[in-house]
Design a protein around this motif. Structure first.
Motif, mmCIF file in Angstrom:
data_model
loop_
_atom_site.group_PDB
_atom_site.id
_atom_site.type_symbol
_atom_site.label_atom_id
_atom_site.label_comp_id
_atom_site.label_asym_id
_atom_site.label_seq_id
_atom_site.Cartn_x
_atom_site.Cartn_y
_atom_site.Cartn_z
ATOM 1 N N GLY A 285 52.614 41.700 39.164
ATOM 2 C CA GLY A 285 53.053 41.965 37.804
ATOM 3 C C GLY A 285 52.299 43.178 37.274
ATOM 4 N N SER A 286 52.192 43.280 35.955
ATOM 5 C CA SER A 286 51.566 44.471 35.371
ATOM 6 C C SER A 286 50.037 44.396 35.361
ATOM 7 C CB SER A 286 52.080 44.672 33.941
ATOM 8 O OG SER A 286 51.778 43.530 33.164
ATOM 9 N N ASN A 287 49.477 43.199 35.581
ATOM 10 C CA ASN A 287 48.016 43.034 35.535
ATOM 11 C C ASN A 287 47.393 43.318 36.899
ATOM 12 O OD1 ASN A 287 48.847 40.279 33.530
ATOM 13 N ND2 ASN A 287 47.910 42.126 32.738
ATOM 14 N N THR A 288 47.191 44.593 37.189
ATOM 15 C CA THR A 288 46.672 44.970 38.507
ATOM 16 C C THR A 288 45.153 45.008 38.552
ATOM 17 O OG1 THR A 288 46.880 47.301 37.885
ATOM 18 C CG2 THR A 288 48.726 46.309 39.093
ATOM 19 N N GLU A 289 44.521 45.003 37.379
ATOM 20 C CA GLU A 289 43.053 45.050 37.345
ATOM 21 C C GLU A 289 42.509 43.629 37.365
ATOM 22 O OE1 GLU A 289 39.472 47.130 34.767
ATOM 23 O OE2 GLU A 289 41.556 47.488 34.205
ATOM 24 N N ARG A 290 41.699 43.323 38.365
ATOM 25 C CA ARG A 290 41.255 41.945 38.592
ATOM 26 C C ARG A 290 39.759 41.890 38.902
ATOM 27 N NH1 ARG A 290 45.885 38.516 39.970
ATOM 28 N NH2 ARG A 290 47.745 39.768 39.535
ATOM 29 N N MET A 291 39.247 40.665 38.806
ATOM 30 C CA MET A 291 37.929 40.359 39.350
ATOM 31 C C MET A 291 38.139 39.239 40.351
ATOM 32 S SD MET A 291 34.693 41.299 39.096
ATOM 33 C CE MET A 291 34.370 41.857 37.411
ATOM 34 N N THR A 292 37.459 39.304 41.469
ATOM 35 C CA THR A 292 37.651 38.276 42.498
ATOM 36 C C THR A 292 36.332 37.909 43.158
ATOM 37 O OG1 THR A 292 38.927 37.714 44.498
ATOM 38 C CG2 THR A 292 38.062 39.952 44.366
ATOM 39 N N LEU A 293 36.274 36.701 43.660
ATOM 40 C CA LEU A 293 35.181 36.368 44.571
ATOM 41 C C LEU A 293 35.373 37.185 45.843
ATOM 42 C CD1 LEU A 293 34.764 32.478 44.404
ATOM 43 C CD2 LEU A 293 33.406 34.229 43.251
ATOM 44 N N THR A 294 34.274 37.587 46.437
ATOM 45 C CA THR A 294 34.332 38.297 47.717
ATOM 46 C C THR A 294 34.534 37.295 48.855
ATOM 47 O OG1 THR A 294 31.957 38.094 48.013
ATOM 48 C CG2 THR A 294 32.746 40.072 46.856
ATOM 49 N N LEU A 295 34.887 37.802 50.008
ATOM 50 C CA LEU A 295 34.965 36.949 51.197
ATOM 51 C C LEU A 295 33.623 36.279 51.452
ATOM 52 C CD1 LEU A 295 36.319 35.877 53.800
ATOM 53 C CD2 LEU A 295 35.619 38.016 54.917
ATOM 54 N N SER A 296 32.550 37.044 51.301
ATOM 55 C CA SER A 296 31.207 36.506 51.517
ATOM 56 C C SER A 296 30.926 35.326 50.596
ATOM 57 C CB SER A 296 30.179 37.623 51.286
ATOM 58 O OG SER A 296 28.875 37.124 51.317
ATOM 59 N N ALA A 297 31.368 35.414 49.332
ATOM 60 C CA ALA A 297 31.166 34.316 48.380
ATOM 61 C C ALA A 297 31.979 33.095 48.770
ATOM 62 C CB ALA A 297 31.544 34.773 46.972
ATOM 63 N N ILE A 298 33.237 33.318 49.129
ATOM 64 C CA ILE A 298 34.110 32.201 49.515
ATOM 65 C C ILE A 298 33.529 31.461 50.723
ATOM 66 C CG2 ILE A 298 36.403 31.618 50.448
ATOM 67 C CD1 ILE A 298 37.465 33.993 48.698
ATOM 68 N N LEU A 299 32.937 32.222 51.625
ATOM 69 C CA LEU A 299 32.361 31.609 52.830
ATOM 70 C C LEU A 299 31.048 30.873 52.547
ATOM 71 C CD1 LEU A 299 33.116 34.289 55.572
ATOM 72 C CD2 LEU A 299 34.409 32.246 54.974
ATOM 73 N N GLN A 300 30.601 30.906 51.286
ATOM 74 C CA GLN A 300 29.437 30.110 50.900
ATOM 75 C C GLN A 300 29.856 28.739 50.351
ATOM 76 O OE1 GLN A 300 26.193 32.255 48.812
ATOM 77 N NE2 GLN A 300 27.320 34.116 49.285
ATOM 78 N N ALA A 301 31.145 28.415 50.527
ATOM 79 C CA ALA A 301 31.628 27.091 50.135
ATOM 80 C C ALA A 301 31.592 26.157 51.337
ATOM 81 C CB ALA A 301 33.054 27.188 49.601
ATOM 82 N N ARG A 302 31.203 24.915 51.097
ATOM 83 C CA ARG A 302 31.194 23.927 52.176
ATOM 84 C C ARG A 302 32.613 23.595 52.628
ATOM 85 N NH1 ARG A 302 26.959 20.180 49.182
ATOM 86 N NH2 ARG A 302 25.048 20.779 50.239
ATOM 87 N N ASN A 303 33.511 23.513 51.660
ATOM 88 C CA ASN A 303 34.889 23.125 51.945
ATOM 89 C C ASN A 303 35.839 24.154 51.353
ATOM 90 O OD1 ASN A 303 34.583 20.132 52.935
ATOM 91 N ND2 ASN A 303 33.252 20.312 51.137
ATOM 92 N N CYS B 282 36.057 25.037 47.398
ATOM 93 C CA CYS B 282 36.753 26.255 46.981
ATOM 94 C C CYS B 282 38.237 26.044 47.248
ATOM 95 C CB CYS B 282 36.240 27.467 47.753
ATOM 96 S SG CYS B 282 37.116 28.995 47.343
ATOM 97 N N LEU B 283 39.032 26.016 46.184
ATOM 98 C CA LEU B 283 40.477 25.813 46.311
ATOM 99 C C LEU B 283 41.187 27.153 46.140
ATOM 100 C CD1 LEU B 283 42.907 23.965 46.627
ATOM 101 C CD2 LEU B 283 42.772 23.458 44.184
ATOM 102 N N LEU B 284 41.837 27.582 47.206
ATOM 103 C CA LEU B 284 42.530 28.869 47.231
ATOM 104 C C LEU B 284 44.039 28.667 47.277
ATOM 105 C CD1 LEU B 284 40.387 30.701 49.940
ATOM 106 C CD2 LEU B 284 40.250 31.059 47.462
ATOM 107 N N GLY B 285 44.766 29.673 46.818
ATOM 108 C CA GLY B 285 46.207 29.740 47.013
ATOM 109 C C GLY B 285 46.540 30.946 47.864
ATOM 110 N N MET B 286 47.818 31.192 48.041
ATOM 111 C CA MET B 286 48.255 32.355 48.823
ATOM 112 C C MET B 286 49.568 32.870 48.247
ATOM 113 S SD MET B 286 49.410 32.595 52.813
ATOM 114 C CE MET B 286 51.016 31.893 52.378
ATOM 115 N N GLY B 287 49.680 34.180 48.122
ATOM 116 C CA GLY B 287 50.916 34.782 47.634
ATOM 117 C C GLY B 287 51.859 35.137 48.769
ATOM 118 N N GLY B 288 53.081 35.434 48.401
ATOM 119 C CA GLY B 288 54.082 35.820 49.398
ATOM 120 C C GLY B 288 53.778 37.130 50.095
ATOM 121 N N ASP B 289 52.784 37.871 49.566
ATOM 122 C CA ASP B 289 52.351 39.128 50.192
ATOM 123 C C ASP B 289 51.127 38.931 51.080
ATOM 124 O OD1 ASP B 289 50.554 38.506 48.219
ATOM 125 O OD2 ASP B 289 50.552 40.488 47.262
ATOM 126 N N GLY B 290 50.678 37.675 51.215
ATOM 127 C CA GLY B 290 49.511 37.409 52.053
ATOM 128 C C GLY B 290 48.187 37.591 51.347
#
Length: 236
Positions: free
Chosen positions: A173-191, A129-137
């Protein structure tokens, strides 16, 4: 505590991250015949994807799936699906399968169950699971104090996907409506790999490590969980 891999320049970071991702995907294929690769949008991972696409891996056995998505059509600006197709799914990696999040429903909330069903078909544990991070955390589309964030950050949840409405900012930006993996899903990654570049992001990362409020800086939910190893890749 996250393992830190800090580099003198971005070129070295890219080479190291490409190598690490390639090795872990190959390991997943060796162990179970297939591998799953959770990918993020953004400018930071673009050179990683372009370089990785040139690696002669058994791509036909790898499924790339989005970590998050703006609720926009692929033809619209800001689509992570379009970005991944242009950056990762080229060259050798053109043989990989791809799973996006945006579906035909009008809103992310309405499309959440269909997204959930699609992601439930993915091989788990996810290999990388490759994540990034924004300046807002934020990380993935887990934005500070967003509508739906508390639900998405519940580590006990059995949900993989969560609809989010972020508070509009320079970052969203203007695209505030999103879909995301949950924390629980991310924690199902080995790496779990967190890619950050530049001095400003390094300051945000340090601030995230110091505090504990996950609603304020959702990346803390990844950095401070003790269940799965996290590797932070950084270069100036």
């Amino acid at each position: 505590m996250a393992e830190e891999k800090f580099f003198q320049d971005r070129e070295r970071l890219v080479q190291a991250l490409v190598h690490d991702c390639a090795c872990e995907l190959q390991k997943g294929i060796k162990e179970s015949g297939n591998a799953s690769f959770l990918v993020s949008g953004g400018s930071s991972p673009e050179p990683v994807y372009r370089e990785l696409s040139k690696r002669p891996l058994p791509w036909s056995k790898i499924t790339a799936a989005l970590v998050d998505e703006r609720w926009v059509e692929k033809s619209e600006s800001g689509s992570n699906a379009a970005f991944i197709e242009k950056s990762l799914l080229q060259n050798y990696a053109g043989e990989a399968a791809f799973l996006g999040m945006k579906n035909s429903h009008a809103t992310a909330a309405e499309g959440e169950q269909e997204c959930e069903r699609s992601y439930a078909e993915l091989q788990r544990p996810f290999d990388v699971c490759l994540l990034g991070m924004g300046g807002d955390g934020h990380t993935a589309s887990l934005f500070p104090h967003a509508q739906g964030l508390e639900d998405a950050l519940n580590p006990e949840s059995d949900k993989l996907c969560s609809a989010i409405i972020a508070n509009q900012s320079e970052v969203t930006g203007s695209n505030t409506e999103r879909m995301t993996l949950t924390l629980s899903a991310i924690l199902q990654a080995r790496n779990i790999k967190l890619l950050i570049t530049g001095e400003e992001k390094l300051k945000v990362y340090r601030e995230a490590l110091l505090g504990s409020d996950e609603m304020e800086m959702p990346v803390r939910s990844i950095l401070k969980q003790g269940l799965k190893p996290v590797t932070v890749y950084w270069a100036p």
